[in-house]
Design an enzyme around this catalytic site. Sequence first.
Site: not given
Length: 166
Positions: A48, A53, A92-93, A134-135, A138
């Site tokens: 994701g 991000q 997480c990236l 999660h996304e 963000h």
Amino acid sequence: MLDIVTLGSDAEDAILHSKAEPVADIDPAIRTLIEGMHEAMRHGKGIGLAGPQVDRALRLFVTHVEGDQPRAFINPEIIMTSPEEADYEEGCLSIPGLYTNVRRPASLRIQAWNERGRPFTLEATDLLARVILHEYDHLDGILFVDRLSAARRERALAAYLKKVRM
Ligand code: NI
């Protein structure tokens, strides 16, 4: 390739803590952005990736969970979450190398627009529900470590920041 903003790498990570703005128009620029986000997500081996991000303060994210199609969610609204919760190890990236269990609702219903400008409603469970929650966070400037207790958050961040600042 779109660059992914990472936590604590420099002073540019404020966007990770900011609320994103609705997408005004699902135009070719947005479609190009979404393609680029899918590419950056694949390259980073993520499942994701959200607008903030990649330094775009826009309410959109992409997902690609194994066994599911690649998806884009534009101006999403989570309209239901289950009272049942589940623990799952998240990463997480934007916080590379940090993985920790987070408790969240086990399933949800979400409305959004896709990259072709069509509205849709989706029921998600298991890993897809997890990545959507999660996304979605963000887009409100919330990172998965912010969902931990204060003590666990502090420990996780201290370990992560020690590593990135070495
Ligand atoms: Ni993330």
